[in-house]
Structures are given as C-alpha cells and as structure tokens.
Design an enzyme around this catalytic site. Structure first.
Site, PDB file in Angstrom:
ATOM      1  N   ASP A  35       0.825  -1.210   0.000  1.00  0.00           N
ATOM      2  CA  ASP A  35       0.000   0.000   0.000  1.00  0.00           C
ATOM      3  C   ASP A  35       0.860   1.261   0.000  1.00  0.00           C
ATOM      4  O   ASP A  35       1.986   1.252   0.507  1.00  0.00           O
ATOM      5  CB  ASP A  35      -0.907  -0.027   1.243  1.00  0.00           C
ATOM      6  CG  ASP A  35      -2.079   0.914   1.103  1.00  0.00           C
ATOM      7  OD1 ASP A  35      -2.308   1.446  -0.001  1.00  0.00           O
ATOM      8  OD2 ASP A  35      -2.770   1.130   2.112  1.00  0.00           O
ATOM      9  N   ASN A  83     -10.521  -2.698  -6.759  1.00  0.00           N
ATOM     10  CA  ASN A  83      -9.690  -1.788  -7.565  1.00  0.00           C
ATOM     11  C   ASN A  83     -10.241  -1.571  -8.971  1.00  0.00           C
ATOM     12  O   ASN A  83      -9.874  -0.601  -9.640  1.00  0.00           O
ATOM     13  CB  ASN A  83      -8.240  -2.300  -7.661  1.00  0.00           C
ATOM     14  CG  ASN A  83      -7.458  -2.170  -6.374  1.00  0.00           C
ATOM     15  OD1 ASN A  83      -6.517  -2.917  -6.121  1.00  0.00           O
ATOM     16  ND2 ASN A  83      -7.837  -1.220  -5.530  1.00  0.00           N
TER      17      ASN A  83
HETATM   18  C1  FPP Z   1      -2.158   0.067  -3.373  1.00  0.00           C
HETATM   19  O1  FPP Z   1      -1.633   1.382  -3.283  1.00  0.00           O
HETATM   20  C2  FPP Z   1      -1.530  -0.626  -4.477  1.00  0.00           C
HETATM   21  C3  FPP Z   1      -2.183  -1.128  -5.562  1.00  0.00           C
HETATM   22  C4  FPP Z   1      -3.638  -1.007  -5.731  1.00  0.00           C
HETATM   23  C5  FPP Z   1      -1.474  -1.775  -6.677  1.00  0.00           C
HETATM   24  C6  FPP Z   1      -0.261  -2.584  -6.308  1.00  0.00           C
HETATM   25  C7  FPP Z   1       0.516  -2.744  -7.527  1.00  0.00           C
HETATM   26  C8  FPP Z   1       1.849  -2.631  -7.616  1.00  0.00           C
HETATM   27  C9  FPP Z   1       2.759  -2.509  -6.469  1.00  0.00           C
HETATM   28  C10 FPP Z   1       2.401  -2.597  -8.997  1.00  0.00           C
HETATM   29  C11 FPP Z   1       3.358  -3.647  -9.294  1.00  0.00           C
HETATM   30  C12 FPP Z   1       2.875  -5.021  -9.009  1.00  0.00           C
HETATM   31  C13 FPP Z   1       3.282  -6.073  -9.711  1.00  0.00           C
HETATM   32  C14 FPP Z   1       2.875  -7.409  -9.284  1.00  0.00           C
HETATM   33  C15 FPP Z   1       4.117  -5.932 -10.890  1.00  0.00           C
HETATM   34  P1  FPP Z   1      -2.604   2.620  -3.459  1.00  0.00           P
HETATM   35  O2  FPP Z   1      -2.549   3.037  -4.879  1.00  0.00           O
HETATM   36  O3  FPP Z   1      -3.950   2.303  -2.944  1.00  0.00           O
HETATM   37  O4  FPP Z   1      -1.890   3.683  -2.551  1.00  0.00           O
HETATM   38  P2  FPP Z   1      -2.573   4.899  -1.763  1.00  0.00           P
HETATM   39  O5  FPP Z   1      -3.341   4.271  -0.622  1.00  0.00           O
HETATM   40  O6  FPP Z   1      -1.399   5.692  -1.306  1.00  0.00           O
HETATM   41  O7  FPP Z   1      -3.459   5.635  -2.733  1.00  0.00           O
END
Ligand code: FPP
Length: 262
Positions: A35, A83
């Site tokens: 996250d 998501n």
């Molecule tokens: C949550 O952070 C993260 C995600 C929804 C996506 C996770 C994906 C990756 C780390 C990309 C790479 C993965 C692979 C397997 C290649 P958020 O966007 O919700 O963060 P925030 O809470 O700060 O908005």
C-alpha cells in the site's frame, strides 16, 4: 518466548544483501498488502501510475530477497476486486504494468527457481494479462524454490463465495453431505488449496486494515504494519518486519503453559 511455530523455518546461514542481521525465524508463507503507491506519487506531484511503477521495483526486491531467505510462498496483493472501480487510466496503467512485469521478470523467476501462481477472478482481466499469467504459470510450474503468488482481481469474500458455490453444487449433485463439511474440506475449495496459511502479513504505509485480503487464510497470521510507502520499501525494512515477526509469541488460542509443554 519468541516465535517457535513449527510452520516457520530456521533462517539460512547464507549471507544476505541486507546489512541488518538475519532474522532467527523465517516464515514459510509471507503475504504483503503493498500500500501507499498513490501517496508516494502524490508527494512528488506525479500521476498515481508512477507510484505503481516504482512499486514494481519494490516487488522485484522483495521477491529476490524472500527467495534468498528461504520463504516458501510469497503472496502479493497486486489488484483487488474493488480496484476495478478506480479511474480507467489508473486501471489501464496497472494492467500495462502487469504485462511489462510478466514479460520482463520471467527470466528472473526461471533463474531463481520461482514458480508463478495467480489467484483471483482472472476472467475479468484483459486477455493479454490473463494469457501472460497463464503462460508464465505454465513455464514455471515445475520450479520449487518458492511460489510467487500474485493476487489479481482478488477479493477474499469473492474467494469464500466461490468456495461456497463449489460445495453447494456438490451437495446438489448428492456428492457431499452438509453434515460432513469440515474446515479442512472447506479450505480445499479455495483458490490454492495446497498453499499453507500465511504466518506473516505485512501491510505498508501505516494502514491497519485487511482490505478483503485472504479472509479465511489470515485467521492466525501475525500482522506487521510498516510505516513505509510501498515504493520506498527496502530490504532493511523487509528485514525489520521479519524481526518483529520472529519476536512474536504465537499461541493459536492456547495458553502459554500449553505451548511451553509441547
Ligand atoms: C495500493 O496502493 C496498491 C495497488 C492497488 C497496486 C499494487 C501494484 C503494484 C505494487 C504494482 C506492481 C505489481 C506487480 C505485481 C508488478 P494505493 O494506490 O492504494 O496507494 P494509496 O493508498 O497511497 O493511494
């Protein structure tokens, strides 16, 4: 008493890339909620997808390091069923990132004996992502160094619901008597029945929710929250989380005296 769960393995003597000492106990299965990508990007006045792109670098680090340490299963929450509701450009950016990752990292998986597995409602993924996942699963299926499990289009409630439907169909067909259903049998109907429950769940960016991740499997997992945003997650921070886990006292609902007498 420090963590003495027999599911976790004793740390290998191999030298590690971190300057932090090796943790005394390595969990067999580590799950991570990655996250903080969005906040990482926002702090830099960058589009959210840049946060995800930099998050992919942390993915590479944690995969290599978990393998080096002897973790047997590493499950990463890459994309949840919720998501799909994000803005289209972010969803599209993430799907392109998955394609890039699956194309560029196959070699690393093969060299390190890592088997790729996917869990989730893969039918919702664009064809290109699903085909690459299936291709890489097939190419790595005989590797036994570590399972890298990508939870994509994954929801814990959805997984439980699918399992319920599977069992209900068997009941309807007269193959299963409802009175004989046990926890073990139920778990056999989940996405990856051969994978043991995670001993450790790491969630980054100081958030303390489970967010519909592995609802059944996390029943007795230790949760370690890291304050670091996922793109900034380093080897040393990974080790710190493993050290916190190694110091935890796991009783699984029993008393300390019962644990000590085994
Ligand atoms: C949550 O952070 C993260 C995600 C929804 C996506 C996770 C994906 C990756 C780390 C990309 C790479 C993965 C692979 C397997 C290649 P958020 O966007 O919700 O963060 P925030 O809470 O700060 O908005």
């Amino acid at each position: 008493m420090a963590n003495s769960d027999s599911d976790a393995t004793v740390a290998p003597l191999r030298s590690a890339s971190s300057t932090t000492p090796l943790p005394a106990v390595i969990p067999r299965h580590v799950a991570i909620i990655m996250d903080g990508n969005g906040r990482w990007a926002k702090k830099r006045f960058l589009p959210r997808v840049e946060g995800h792109r930099n998050g992919a670098k942390s993915v590479r680090m944690v995969v290599e390091e978990a393998r080096r340490l002897g973790v047997r299963h590493l499950t990463l929450f890459a994309f949840s069923t919720e998501n799909w509701q994000r803005p289209q450009d972010e969803v599209g950016g993430l799907m392109r990132l998955f394609v890039n990752y699956l194309e560029s990292e196959l070699d690393l998986l093969l060299r390190n004996g890592i088997r790729l597995r996917a869990m989730g409602d893969l039918s919702r993924l664009p064809d290109g992502v699903r085909e690459l996942l299936t291709r890489n699963e097939e190419k790595t299926k005989d590797l036994s160094g570590m399972d890298l499990i990508l939870a994509v289009s994954y929801g814990g409630r959805d997984e439980v619901l699918q399992a319920v439907k599977k069992i209900a169909r068997k009941i309807k067909a007269g193959e299963v008597d409802p009175e004989t259903i046990t926890e073990q049998m139920f778990a056999q109907s989940l996405y990856l029945p051969d994978v043991p429950d995670p001993e450790l769940l790491i969630r980054t960016s100081d958030e303390t929710r489970i967010s519909n991740f592995l609802l059944w499997q996390l029943a007795y997992s230790e949760i370690v929250v890291s304050p670091v945003l996922w793109p900034d997650f380093t080897i040393d921070e990974f080790y710190r989380c493993l050290h916190v886990f190694a110091g935890r006292n796991r009783r699984f609902g029993k008393t300390q005296e019962q644990i000590d007498s085994v």
